[in-house]
Scaffold this active site. Structure first.
Site, PDB file in Angstrom:
ATOM      1  N   ARG A 120       0.843  -1.200   0.000  1.00  0.00           N
ATOM      2  CA  ARG A 120       0.000   0.000   0.000  1.00  0.00           C
ATOM      3  C   ARG A 120       0.872   1.241   0.000  1.00  0.00           C
ATOM      4  O   ARG A 120       1.998   1.224   0.457  1.00  0.00           O
ATOM      5  CB  ARG A 120      -0.896   0.014   1.236  1.00  0.00           C
ATOM      6  CG  ARG A 120      -2.005  -1.012   1.174  1.00  0.00           C
ATOM      7  CD  ARG A 120      -2.838  -0.960   2.438  1.00  0.00           C
ATOM      8  NE  ARG A 120      -3.423   0.347   2.631  1.00  0.00           N
ATOM      9  CZ  ARG A 120      -3.297   1.054   3.750  1.00  0.00           C
ATOM     10  NH1 ARG A 120      -2.603   0.608   4.761  1.00  0.00           N
ATOM     11  NH2 ARG A 120      -3.882   2.235   3.862  1.00  0.00           N
ATOM     12  N   LYS A 185       2.773  -7.918  11.792  1.00  0.00           N
ATOM     13  CA  LYS A 185       1.975  -8.027  10.562  1.00  0.00           C
ATOM     14  C   LYS A 185       2.280  -9.365   9.899  1.00  0.00           C
ATOM     15  O   LYS A 185       3.417  -9.657   9.544  1.00  0.00           O
ATOM     16  CB  LYS A 185       2.327  -6.866   9.635  1.00  0.00           C
ATOM     17  CG  LYS A 185       1.588  -6.889   8.313  1.00  0.00           C
ATOM     18  CD  LYS A 185       1.619  -5.522   7.672  1.00  0.00           C
ATOM     19  CE  LYS A 185       1.154  -5.575   6.227  1.00  0.00           C
ATOM     20  NZ  LYS A 185       1.018  -4.239   5.643  1.00  0.00           N
ATOM     21  N   ARG A 320      -1.765   4.835  19.803  1.00  0.00           N
ATOM     22  CA  ARG A 320      -0.930   5.710  20.649  1.00  0.00           C
ATOM     23  C   ARG A 320      -0.500   4.940  21.893  1.00  0.00           C
ATOM     24  O   ARG A 320      -1.323   4.318  22.552  1.00  0.00           O
ATOM     25  CB  ARG A 320      -1.719   6.944  21.051  1.00  0.00           C
ATOM     26  CG  ARG A 320      -0.822   8.086  21.422  1.00  0.00           C
ATOM     27  CD  ARG A 320      -1.574   9.384  21.621  1.00  0.00           C
ATOM     28  NE  ARG A 320      -2.846   9.474  20.942  1.00  0.00           N
ATOM     29  CZ  ARG A 320      -3.972   9.796  21.563  1.00  0.00           C
ATOM     30  NH1 ARG A 320      -4.001  10.050  22.847  1.00  0.00           N
ATOM     31  NH2 ARG A 320      -5.104   9.878  20.884  1.00  0.00           N
TER      32      ARG A 320
HETATM   33  C1  BTN Z   1       0.401  -4.026   2.138  1.00  0.00           C
HETATM   34  O1  BTN Z   1       1.093  -3.010   1.970  1.00  0.00           O
HETATM   35  O2  BTN Z   1       0.113  -4.422   3.276  1.00  0.00           O
HETATM   36  C2  BTN Z   1      -0.125  -4.790   0.950  1.00  0.00           C
HETATM   37  C3  BTN Z   1       0.836  -5.846   0.514  1.00  0.00           C
HETATM   38  C4  BTN Z   1       0.353  -6.654  -0.680  1.00  0.00           C
HETATM   39  C5  BTN Z   1       1.413  -7.582  -1.202  1.00  0.00           C
HETATM   40  C6  BTN Z   1       0.890  -8.512  -2.243  1.00  0.00           C
HETATM   41  S1  BTN Z   1       2.009  -9.814  -2.635  1.00  0.00           S
HETATM   42  C7  BTN Z   1       1.012 -10.286  -3.978  1.00  0.00           C
HETATM   43  C8  BTN Z   1       0.558  -9.004  -4.653  1.00  0.00           C
HETATM   44  N1  BTN Z   1       1.557  -8.530  -5.578  1.00  0.00           N
HETATM   45  C9  BTN Z   1       2.083  -7.359  -5.209  1.00  0.00           C
HETATM   46  O3  BTN Z   1       2.947  -6.734  -5.841  1.00  0.00           O
HETATM   47  N2  BTN Z   1       1.527  -6.962  -4.058  1.00  0.00           N
HETATM   48  C10 BTN Z   1       0.535  -7.886  -3.588  1.00  0.00           C
END
Ligand code: BTN
Length: 322
Positions: A120, A185, A320
């Protein structure tokens, strides 16, 4: 010597000497070392074991399209069609976005490694070979993009359910779409839209699940991260994890298609780790403080600020610390 075949030989987790590998693939030991160095540089968790050659830090099964198909309920086998498994690709989501026009209602793309994995907000998604699941699913919707608010939260519910089915302990969701094990995560979700704004449109849902994070990759992530290897005993195979993800995802997407996020809101709220927490939010309008108050029927985050409740469609949120 195909790199995939070399890795398949190593995937059993037992030690292989350089000469054994060279003999098996009919190449020189120098050629084997060169290829292993490249794989190690790409993040393959490869160990040199004194006197025993090379082995992976843990046994890891290669992705197998036929095994994944066979583990899906029959109705879903037909709906997903071919399960595409790439040895290496820039991004499984980019691939589905590029080829969307040629795809049916549901399509799936997987890779053993990504050279340009995306997270993201333009962040990089660490995608070393074999360690994790890099999965994208394309889903078509007759409705317009405006009706897809909440889709990434719904997908979070599907991912948490699938990983728990594979043996993970109860997982939490952090709005909008992080799947957490404890504070770390475990999986991330990236939803990207294409097609007509007013419909029909399609969503490419990218899911990254940490199965085993080598120390160097964990250090590069720069935030607390969890992996299945630390929380599941026994560790489920990645093929099983993918089949569970595809199964739960299809069910949740059908429910979302029928009644939007509203029908999945309760399942999200039960896992919402921000509820009741003191939160810092930042969005285009600046910074805000308040207490997490759940999500609304469209998936917007609710923030209690004194006597009022404000809603946010998009923001960066942190809990926080006292
Ligand atoms: C995040 O930032 O939390 C989202 C991560 C998403 C990663 C997945 S891996 C499969 C697909 N291909 C990518 O390039 N990104 C998503």
């Amino acid at each position: 010597m195909q790199t995939r075949d070399l890795v398949a030989a190593l995937a059993d987790g037992r030690g292989w000497s350089g000469s054994e590998l060279a003999r098996r693939f009919g190449v020189t030991r120098a050629a084997v070392w060169k290829r292993l160095d490249e794989l190690r540089a790409a993040g393959l968790p490869l160990r040199a074991v004194a006197g025993r050659g090379y082995r992976l830090e843990l046994p890891l099964e290669l992705l197998d399209a036929a095994a994944i198909q066979a583990a899906l309920p029959p109705a879903l086998q037909a709906r997903y069609g071919d399960v595409a498994v790439h040895w290496e690709i820039d991004s499984t989501s980019s691939e589905l976005l590029r080829t969307a026009a040629a795809r049916g209602d549901l399509a799936v793309c997987l890779a053993e490694q990504q050279s340009a994995g995306r997270g993201r907000r333009g962040r990089q998604w660490q995608s070393p070979p074999l360690c994790n699941v890099y999965l994208s699913v394309l889903k078509r919707f007759a409705r317009g993009m405006g009706s897809l608010a909440g889709l990434s939260l719904a997908v979070g519910v599907a991912v948490a359910q699938a990983l728990e089915r594979c043996g993970a302990p109860p997982l939490a969701l952090k709005w909008p779409n992080d799947v957490l094990a404890g504070e770390g995560k475990l999986a991330g979700i990236l939803v990207e839209l294409g097609g007509e704004f007013l419909g029909p449109c399609h969503a490419v849902i990218g899911i990254g699940v940490n199965v085993y994070l080598p120390a160097a990759v964990r250090a590069a992530i720069g935030q607390p991260a969890a992996d299945l290897a630390a929380i599941c005993a026994p560790l489920p195979s990645r093929n099983r994890v993918v089949a569970a993800l595809l199964t739960e995802l299809a069910e949740v997407l059908d429910r979302f298609d029928a009644s939007g996020f509203a029908g999945l809101r309760e399942a999200f709220v039960q896992r919402d780790c921000l509820f009741g927490q003191a939160l810092d939010l930042s969005d285009a309008n600046g910074r805000q403080r308040g207490t997490g108050a759940g999500v609304d029927a469209r998936g917007a985050l609710l923030l209690r600020q004194g006597d009022t409740i404000a809603s946010f469609d998009s923001a960066e949120v942190t809990v926080r610390r006292a």
